[in-house]
Every structure is written in structure tokens, then in C-alpha cells.
Design a protein around this motif. Structure first.
Motif, short mmCIF file in Angstrom:
data_model
loop_
_atom_site.label_atom_id
_atom_site.label_comp_id
_atom_site.label_asym_id
_atom_site.label_seq_id
_atom_site.Cartn_x
_atom_site.Cartn_y
_atom_site.Cartn_z
N GLY B 489 66.45 -65.68 -25.15
CA GLY B 489 66.12 -64.26 -24.55
C GLY B 489 68.11 -63.74 -23.92
N ASN B 490 68.58 -64.95 -23.44
CA ASN B 490 70.21 -64.54 -23.39
C ASN B 490 71.04 -63.79 -24.64
OD1 ASN B 490 70.57 -65.41 -21.09
ND2 ASN B 490 70.17 -67.45 -20.78
N ILE B 491 70.44 -64.49 -26.21
CA ILE B 491 71.11 -63.85 -26.92
C ILE B 491 70.37 -62.94 -26.87
CG2 ILE B 491 71.29 -63.84 -29.51
CD1 ILE B 491 71.12 -66.52 -29.10
N VAL B 492 69.25 -62.45 -26.83
CA VAL B 492 68.76 -60.77 -26.65
C VAL B 492 69.56 -59.83 -25.75
CG1 VAL B 492 66.51 -59.99 -26.46
CG2 VAL B 492 66.58 -61.51 -27.72
N LEU B 493 69.90 -60.92 -24.19
CA LEU B 493 70.15 -59.45 -23.48
C LEU B 493 71.75 -59.34 -24.10
CD1 LEU B 493 68.96 -61.26 -20.20
CD2 LEU B 493 68.10 -59.47 -21.24
N ASN B 494 72.34 -60.73 -24.49
CA ASN B 494 73.82 -60.32 -24.79
C ASN B 494 73.66 -59.10 -25.90
OD1 ASN B 494 76.59 -60.42 -24.93
ND2 ASN B 494 76.63 -62.56 -25.37
N GLU B 495 72.88 -59.13 -26.73
CA GLU B 495 72.69 -58.13 -27.72
C GLU B 495 72.65 -56.50 -27.75
OE1 GLU B 495 70.56 -59.13 -30.86
OE2 GLU B 495 71.64 -60.59 -31.93
N MET B 497 73.60 -55.58 -24.56
CA MET B 497 74.33 -55.50 -23.13
C MET B 497 75.23 -54.89 -24.73
SD MET B 497 74.59 -55.69 -20.19
CE MET B 497 75.83 -54.82 -19.71
N HIS B 498 75.73 -55.52 -25.68
CA HIS B 498 76.60 -55.58 -26.56
C HIS B 498 75.78 -53.22 -26.85
CE1 HIS B 498 79.34 -54.75 -29.47
NE2 HIS B 498 78.78 -54.88 -30.86
N ALA B 499 74.65 -53.22 -27.42
CA ALA B 499 74.55 -52.49 -27.41
C ALA B 499 74.54 -51.55 -26.40
CB ALA B 499 73.42 -52.02 -28.28
N ILE B 500 74.26 -51.46 -25.29
CA ILE B 500 74.47 -50.35 -24.20
C ILE B 500 76.87 -50.11 -24.85
CG2 ILE B 500 75.04 -50.10 -21.99
CD1 ILE B 500 72.45 -51.93 -21.57
N LEU B 501 77.01 -51.07 -24.23
CA LEU B 501 78.85 -50.49 -24.47
C LEU B 501 79.05 -50.11 -25.57
CD1 LEU B 501 80.31 -54.68 -22.86
CD2 LEU B 501 80.38 -51.74 -22.18
N SER B 502 78.73 -50.13 -26.60
CA SER B 502 79.08 -49.84 -27.59
C SER B 502 78.08 -48.16 -27.71
CB SER B 502 79.61 -50.61 -29.23
OG SER B 502 77.47 -51.04 -28.71
N VAL B 508 65.21 -47.14 -24.47
CA VAL B 508 64.09 -48.22 -23.87
C VAL B 508 64.55 -49.23 -24.14
CG1 VAL B 508 61.71 -46.12 -25.34
CG2 VAL B 508 63.73 -47.63 -26.65
N ASP B 509 66.01 -49.60 -24.62
CA ASP B 509 66.05 -51.07 -24.07
C ASP B 509 66.29 -50.77 -22.89
OD1 ASP B 509 66.95 -51.38 -27.21
OD2 ASP B 509 67.96 -49.79 -27.05
N LEU B 510 66.74 -50.11 -22.27
CA LEU B 510 66.36 -50.22 -21.40
C LEU B 510 65.42 -50.99 -20.30
CD1 LEU B 510 68.42 -47.49 -19.14
CD2 LEU B 510 69.75 -50.12 -19.70
N GLN B 511 64.62 -50.46 -21.16
CA GLN B 511 62.93 -50.83 -20.42
C GLN B 511 62.88 -52.25 -20.95
OE1 GLN B 511 60.68 -49.75 -18.14
NE2 GLN B 511 59.82 -51.83 -18.43
N ARG B 512 63.17 -52.58 -22.31
CA ARG B 512 63.44 -53.44 -22.96
C ARG B 512 64.28 -54.80 -22.18
NH1 ARG B 512 64.28 -50.89 -28.83
NH2 ARG B 512 62.23 -50.22 -29.62
N ILE B 513 64.92 -54.16 -21.78
CA ILE B 513 66.03 -55.70 -21.05
C ILE B 513 64.88 -56.13 -19.98
CG2 ILE B 513 68.11 -55.92 -19.17
CD1 ILE B 513 69.49 -53.89 -21.47
N GLN B 514 64.56 -55.38 -19.65
CA GLN B 514 63.56 -55.16 -17.62
C GLN B 514 62.87 -56.34 -18.91
OE1 GLN B 514 63.71 -54.20 -14.69
NE2 GLN B 514 64.87 -52.32 -14.68
N LYS B 548 72.34 -45.28 -16.99
CA LYS B 548 71.92 -43.52 -17.89
C LYS B 548 72.75 -43.21 -18.68
CE LYS B 548 67.63 -42.80 -17.27
NZ LYS B 548 66.83 -42.77 -14.91
N LYS B 549 74.06 -43.48 -17.80
CA LYS B 549 75.22 -42.52 -18.51
C LYS B 549 75.57 -43.17 -19.79
CE LYS B 549 79.67 -42.43 -16.95
NZ LYS B 549 80.41 -42.59 -15.85
N ASN B 550 75.37 -44.33 -20.60
CA ASN B 550 76.12 -44.96 -21.28
C ASN B 550 74.75 -45.42 -22.31
OD1 ASN B 550 78.85 -46.63 -21.56
ND2 ASN B 550 78.27 -45.92 -19.52
N VAL B 551 73.79 -44.73 -22.39
CA VAL B 551 72.63 -45.00 -23.59
C VAL B 551 72.10 -43.45 -24.13
CG1 VAL B 551 71.48 -46.96 -22.27
CG2 VAL B 551 70.58 -44.73 -21.48
#
Ligand SMILES: Cc1cc2nc3c(=O)[nH]c(=O)nc-3n(C[C@H](O)[C@H](O)[C@H](O)COP(=O)(O)O)c2cc1C
Ligand code: SF4
Lengths: 184, 581
Positions: B489-495, B497-502, B508-514, B548-551
Motif C-alpha cells: 500500500g505504501n508503494i501505491v501511495l508513493n506512486e 504522490m509521484h503522479a500528483i507531483l509530476s 479520481v486518483d485523490l479518491q483512490r488515495i482515500q 486540486k491544483k495539481n491534478v
């Protein structure tokens, strides 16, 4: 998807073993029913290589291990409204991904150079402009394109494949019950 | 080598539970743990090679291949990051002539990253051959490396800056003062006093200390142990470092009181490897206390009151701070948390009833016994009595140690530490909560904002997403891996986060994180997995606009996937073989 219209279907095996396709055929007599429900397009079943039109559903067996896989998968994404990762290899990379922890050089040498052979020449690592280039690792399909549904199993049972397809044909959100994804 | 291994095994009586000490001794001699030593150890300790490797590979500070005679660990915490970690790394790389994670061409120096080393008040920092050095600059690094090349090690450079001396831990105290009460109080009265004080554990989980002691005292088994948790692994905390440096006797007195309360004759301090430089200092204090008859046999001439304390050095692992993982580590194994129940008070160290408390908890107990529960309850709030040591770091004028009463509001806190232009406060370290100034009326307490002491302040000039990414990476690296939801799970969250930063992620990814977060926190064995999703979830709540601004609104059909780049390795192998033939 409109209800009960014939659904167009495409399938492909990337870095897989065709086991998922075999499992598809395990549907036995239901295959006959399926003929009335789907139109088969690009697929190993009919040996049609390229898309001639857009289709409704694409089933992907196998992960992504070379540049041709990437190209084919992208073409599936372009031409299918719904893409489904079918089975363990498509979803996670599966058995081929076991090589991910071994340096590519070691892998290739083990397979083509160090393996005992009756050929008297020294083994060579295959390379030619007509053959695909191996990727550094084996990737699951969803790291290359967006995948809409994941159908687990190694392979997924014919029953589960039938269920997903008929759900989609009937315009329902595909759903598997517990028994269909329980393996032991 | 054989003789050396034999002599070490003899030093530790071929005791498997001392495996960490044995590996430390081997590493000190060879600068890594050679495979050959495992064969010899296996024979001597009656442990299989996989069992030995289980322990060896778990801890960051043990190396299996030559890693430099002098190893430099650069603190990679979020606080280091905002104060120029990348520049520090390049300076080291340049001076040592090697890349991060490698050994220099002479084999003399190794350069590695490590999570927070407990120096956030003087970041950026590094451990150089076990010696912490803070406030690093390019010039300082040049000098350090030049000295190292001349075999001169840096001096321990720690400033223990106390910004606020509170009423409990900083109250005047003579060595052994709380122990005077040992004559007056029965063991049960000690427990009662601790219970009455309402003190809750200071290590993070906040369990009632009095209750813990009482449960332990009620066990049938009479062989019992006291363990002091000095693993201080939560990024951003350094308050235990302060106590152990400046007032260790207060901590030891608390342990002695606990021993008296439950009838234990052996105590252990699990000291994180990052604080190895404190071991000598602590040992000399213990020796002194023994001379003063405050430790050892018949303490203060009380019949049958024997109590000894041993320091066990860790070897680099965050999860080992979790109490049952700590027990595993104390017994010489990898620090994988145990299933509970049984709880440590029932079956702890060597399966015997054990009290585990944080450094600060023991120090506070000494004051409670000395001055009484009634006195203690004058401080703090009714549900969170007493005071709390805070380790304050980040964007504020006065980083350092503060002793505050529970109930302090975030508004008061920010004023106290001289924080201006504040964006966020990370309360309780990465496993705590990320809050915005909208929440400045919230208070530090067990029923509002609990904290183990880590308080990181971030100003508006920081990129919050980078900070959260650092935390997620930390949990990914530190998960012990035994629970799938935490490990994967932490790998998924890290990925994510990486996707958000890039800027590749969609709404939908924000919902997935939840969704992932719910699964991870609900189905993980220990506190690491249960709280690792906190930084993402709380920051998404506090700063929805930043996310929001980053997705993107819609998910892209194609993922970024660079085929050219991923076929380079193949082309290289082919070329190499062409050349050879
Ligand atoms: C992942 C993890 C790390 C922890 N690290 C520490 C630590 O470094 N120091 C500490 O005192 N407690 C730590 N704890 C809390 C301990 O499990 C335990 O609750 C505590 O040592 C009990 O002492 P206390 O009641 O005095 O706080 C950690 C818990 C978890 C889940
Ligand atoms: S939650 Fe994570 S760290 Fe804790 S036991 Fe499970 S895998 Fe290990």
C-alpha cells in the motif's frame, strides 16, 4: 453500452502464456451462446492482427515485456472503448516479471549464451530490426495505459470471463461474486 | 577470522539474543559483515544462515558488502530536505568522489542516506562514523572530508538548545532525589501514585502508564523486566536525545521506580544506533549510580531490591520503536512487530511480563513520585495532565526543546516558537497530523491533537506536496513488510504522490488515495501501517486546494511510459556481445 446490442470484442496476448485465452475457450458450450452475443475482431482466435474499426471491449492477456507489446497495447487503448486486464500477468506482470530482480544482462546470457545447446557456434543474443526489443523490466498493463477493469486469476476461470462479458453486454457494471475469485 | 568470531561469541556467551551486538562487533572490525562470518556464527550460535540473514538484512546500519571504513549517513528527513539536503548530498558526492549509495574509489568512504537522525533542530545533518554533525554547509563538508582524509574525525557537534524550561522536567532535581521515596512507599503505593497522576505514555500511543504498571504487577510470573524505549525514531523528534544527554539520571530513576513497583531485577535501554555516541556517556552514569548504591544489588540497602540496567544498541530501523518489534530486536531478531495479545505486560522480553515506556515517561514518573500526583495534576488539562517535551523544527525563529503544559493551542505554539508566514504544522511527526492555520485553535492534548513531541513547522514558501512525499517514502522504506496492505500500500501511495507531483494524476486518483488509505490503516498489524496514511489524508483535508491544483479533471488514457529509455539496457547488452564476438 446500449442494452443487448451485439458487442464487438478484441483480444490479445502480450507477455503471457496463452493460458488466459485457453481459459476463455474453456467456456465449452457457452462459446456457442457467445457467438450470438459478440462480434470478434482483432484476436488470436481468428488471427486478425490489426484493427479495422473501433470495438467495444478489449481483453488483454499478459504484461508488457518488449517495445512491440507497448505498441500493441497502445493500439488496443486507442481502438477499444473498454480495456480489461485479463489475469495475473496483465495485472501484475506475473511469472515473466520474476526476471525483474535479475539484471537484464544476466537474464539474456542465461537464456541465449550459457544454456547448453547442440549448436556449435557461440550463443548469440537475438537482435534484428524485425524483432522486438526487450524492456528493462516486465510491466503491468496499467503502467502503460489506463485499464478499466481487472479480472484476476491465473488464469481467470471461464466462468468469470463469461460473467464479465455478459455483464457488459447487458449494460451492467461487471461484478464477480466471491466464489469466482476464490482459488483454494 | 575464525578466532575473532570465536572470541566475540565467547564475549556474549554464544547468546542468540545478543546477535545485534555480535554483528556490530564484526562490522566494526571488517566494516561490513562478510558472508564467511555467517558460516562461523551459524555453527557457534546454533542459528541457521537464513535466521542470521533475517536479522542482518533487516537493519539499515548493517552492511553485507564492503561499504567503506568510514560511513557517512546523510539525514534525509523532510526537515533536512527543506534546508538543502540536495546541495549537501552533491557536496559530499563531490568531495568523496562517489555517488550517493556508493563507496568511494579508495574503498575508504561510504555515502548513504538514512531517515531522521534526531537532529532536526540543526538540519541539515549527517552521521559521520557515528558522530552527528549538524548545520552542514558546503564549506563545512569540504573541511570535514579533508580532515577525514587525514584521519581526523569530527567532534560531536550538538547544540541542545532549550527554548522553554517547563515546570516539571526542568524543576530542580538532585541525583537520586525521587528514590528517597523508596523507603516510604510500598510498590503498590508507587503504582497508585503513578495511576493517580493520570500520566499517559509519552512515546506516541498514550496508554495510561499507571494501568500498564498495574497490569504487569498483577501477572503470575515473577520474573519481570523494565524496558526503556530510547529508539526515538519518529522524524522530527529529538527530545529523548536531550533527556539522555542532559538528564539521564532522571530517566534511570524512573526505571528504578518501575522496577521497585513491579519487582523487576533487570532493565534494558534500547538505544537507537543513531545515538551510539551517547552510549559511553550513559554507561558512565550507570556506573556512577551503581557506586552510589542507586543501582545494583540491595539498592539503597533495601533488602532484596536488586536492579541492573543494560544498554542495548539498535541498528537502524524505525519500526523497531514499536514496542513488540523492539522486544523482537532485544532478543536478537529482525524487528517485526508481534501479534497482540499477548501484550508485553503479559509476555514481553523473553516471554516474561515487561513494562516498556518511553524515555520521557520514565523521567516524568521520577518527578511524579518526588512531588506527588496532586502536584503533577496542577499542570496540563484534566484529560491530559502534566507537561510535554516538544522537539520543534522547521520554519520558525526558535527551533529546539520546549517543555509545555498539555492544552497549548496551535496559535500559542506558533507565537512561542516564533513562526511567521506559516503554511502548515506537522503535529506528531509523519505518523501524526498535518494541519493548517484554520485549525490554530486546536490544542495539544490526547483528545484533540496528540503528539509524541515532533512538531515541524512549514512556511508558505515550502512545497507541501514534496514534504508529504518525503513522509510517504519514509513509510515505504520503513515498513517491515509482514502485512501486505502496509508493504504494498505504501508503494501505491508513493506512486500516487509521484503522479500528483509530476502533474500526471487526475481527480479520481485523490479518491483512490482515500480508498487505499482506508484499506491500509484498517488491515495493518502495527501502528506504522495504521498511521502511515495520516500525512496524505490530513493534508488533503487541510489543503484540498493544493491537491486540486495539481491534478487533472480527467484521467489520461495513456500513462507516461518512455520506451526508448526502457530499451537502453537491452541495446547495451547487445552491443557488448557484438563487440566480444
Ligand atoms: C512504528 C512505531 C514506532 C514507534 N517508535 C517509538 C519510539 O521511537 N519511541 C517510543 O518511545 N515509542 C515508540 N512507539 C510507541 C511504542 O510502541 C510504545 O507505545 C511506547 O514505547 C510505550 O511507551 P509509553 O507508554 O511510555 O509511551 C512507536 C510505535 C510505532 C507503531
Ligand atoms: S503494519 Fe507495516 S510495519 Fe507494522 S507489522 Fe505490518 S508491515 Fe510491519
Amino acid at each position: 453500452m446500449t442494452k443487448n446490442k451485439k458487442v464487438s470484442l478484441a483480444t490479445i496476448s502480450l507477455a503471457g502464456c496463452f493460458g488466459c485465452h485457453m481459459s476463455f475457450l474453456d467456456m465449452d458450450m457457452k462459446v456457442v451462446d457467445l457467438v450470438d452475443l459478440v462480434d470478434l475482431h482483432t484476436s488470436p482466435f481468428n488471427d486478425l492482427k490489426d484493427f479495422t474499426q473501433k470495438v467495444d471491449v478489449g481483453l488483454i492477456e499478459g504484461g508488457v515485456c518488449n517495445d512491440e507489446n507497448v505498441e500493441r497495447l497502445r493500439s488496443f487503448r486507442k481502438n477499444c472503448k473498454i480495456l480489461i486486464s485479463l489475469g495475473e500477468c496483465a495485472i501484475m506482470g506475473g511469472l515473466p516479471a520474476l526476471r525483474n530482480n535479475i539484471p537484464l544482462k544476466d537474464c539474456l546470457e542465461e537464456a541465449y549464451v550459457n544454456t547448453p545447446t547442440t549448436d556449435t557456434q557461440k550463443g548469440i543474443i537475438p537482435h534484428h530490426e524485425d524483432i522486438p526489443k526487450i524492456l528493462d523490466k516486465v510491466y503491468p498493463c496499467h503502467e502503460v495505459v489506463k485499464i478499466d477493469y481487472f479480472l484476476p486469476g491465473c488464469p481467470p476461470s471461464a466462468d468469470a470471463i463469461w460473467q464479465i462479458l455478459t455483464d457488459l453486454i447487458h449494460g451492467k457494471e461487471p461484478q464477480l461474486n466471491y466464489g469466482q475469485i476464490k482459488y483454494d | 577470522m575464525k578466532r575473532f568470531i570465536e572470541s566475540i561469541c565467547k564475549t556474549f556467551n554464544c547468546d542468540k539474543t545478543r546477535l545485534l551486538d555480535i554483528f556490530w562487533a564484526i562490522q566494526e572490525k571488517y566494516s561490513y559483515v562478510p558472508q564467511k562470518t555467517l558460516d562461523l556464527l551459524s555453527h557457534k550460535l546454533k542459528l541457521s544462515i537464513p535466521e542470521l540473514k533475517d536479522t542482518l538484512t533487516f537493519y539499515h546500519f548493517f552492511h553485507q558488502k564492503p561499504s567503506g571504513k568510514i560511513i557517512i549517513y546523510v539525514d534525509s528527513s523532510a526537515i533536512s530536505e527543506i534546508f538543502g539536503l540536495n546541495k549537501i548530498i552533491s557536496s559530499f558526492e563531490q568531495e568523496l568522489n562517489c555517488k550517493m549509495g556508493e563507496v568511494d574509489p579508495t574503498g575508504q568512504f561510504g555515502l548513504f542516506k538514512t531517515p531522521c537522525i534526531g537532529m532536526s533542530d540543526q538540519a541539515p545533518a549527517a552521521l559521520i562514523h557515528g558522530i552527528p554533525v549538524g548545520k552542514l554547509t558546503t564549506a563545512k563538508i569540504k573541511k570535514i572530508v579533508a580532515d577525514l582524509r587525514k584521519n581526523i574525525l569530527p567532534k560531536v557537534q550538538i547544540k541542545n538548545k532549550v527554548q522553554l524550561r517547563g515546570p516539571v522536567l526542568f524543576e530542580k532535581h538532585n541525583v537520586g532525589e525521587s528514590l528517597d521515596l523508596l523507603y516510604a512507599l510500598t510498590p503498590d503505593q508507587i503504582i497508585q501514585e503513578v495511576e493517580d497522576s493520570g500520566i499517559r505514555g509519552r512515546g506516541g500511543a498514550g496508554f495510561s502508564t499507571g494501568k500498564k504498571w498495574r497490569f504487569c504487577a498483577e501477572q503470575k510470573e515473577k520474573q519481570r523486566y523494565i524496558v526503556c524505549n530510547a529508539d526515538e525514531g519518529e522524524p522530527g523528534t529529538f527530545k529523548d536525545r536531550y533527556l539522555l544527554t542532559k538528564n539521564p539520571t532522571l530517566v534511570f530513576e524512573g526505571m528504578i521506580l518501575a522496577a521497585r513497583a513491579i519487582g523487576a531485577n533487570q532493565g534494558l535501554i534500547y538505544l537507537r544506533a543513531e545515538y551510539k555516541y551517547l552510549k559511553g556517556h550513559l554507561q558512565s552514569i550507570l556506573d556512577q549510580m551503581q557506586l552510589q548504591n542507586l543501582l545494583g544489588n540491595q539498592i539503597l540497602d533495601i533488602p532484596n531490591f536488586d536492579f541492573h540496567i543494560r544498554i542495548q544498541l539498535g541498528a537502524g530501523s524505525y519500526v523497531v520503536g514499536e514496542e513488540t518489534a523492539l522486544l523482537e530486536s532485544l532478543e536478537g531478531r529482525r524487528g517485526e512487530p508481534r501479534m497482540r495479545p499477548p501484550f508485553p505486560v503479559e509476555q514481553g522480553y523473553l516471554s516474561k511480563p515487561t513494562i516498556i515506556n518511553n524515555v520521557e515517561t520514565f523521567a516524568s514518573v521520577s518527578k511524579i513520585i518526588k512531588n506527588g500526583a496532586h502536584w503533577y495534576k496542577k499542570f496540563g488539562t484534566s484529560s491530559s495532565p502534566g507537561t510535554k517535551l516538544l522537539s520543534v523544527s522547521g520554519d520558525c525563529a526558535h527551533p529546539g526543546i520546549y517543555e509545555v503544559e498539555w492544552g497549548l493551542s496551535i496559535r500559542q505554539f506558533l507565537k512561542l516558537v516564533g513562526a511567521t508566514n506559516t503554511l502548515a504544522v506537522q503535529v506528531g511527526g509523519p505518523s501524526g497530523q498535518c494541519i493548517s492555520l484554520k485549525e490554530k485553535n486546536r490544542r495539544l492534548s490526547f483528545d484533540d491533537l496528540p503528539t509524541g513531541g515532533s512538531m515541524m513547522v512549514f512556511s508558505k514558501k515550502r512545497n507541501l506536496l514534496n514534504i508529504i512525499k518525503n513522509f510517504v517514502q519514509f513509510f515505504q522504506d520503513e515498513s517491515c513488510g509482514c502485512c501486505l496492505p502496509c508493504r504494498a500500500g505504501n508503494i501505491v501511495l508513493n506512486e500516487q504522490m509521484h503522479a500528483i507531483l509530476s502533474s500526471e494524476a487526475a481527480e479520481v486518483d485523490l479518491q483512490r488515495i482515500q480508498n487505499w488509505s482506508k484499506i491500509i490503516s484498517a488491515s495493518s498489524r502495527c501502528g506504522l501501517g495504521q498511521s502511515c496514511t495520516n500525512p496524505m489524508i490530513s493534508s488533503m483535508q487541510a489543503f484540498p486546494e493544493i491537491y486540486k491544483k495539481n491534478v487533472k479533471a480527467h484521467e489520461s488514457l495513456y500513462r507516461p511510459f518512455d520506451v526508448e529509455n526502457k530499451t537502453v539496457a537491452y541495446e547495451q547488452v547487445v552491443q557488448l556481445h557484438e563487440k566480444e564476438s
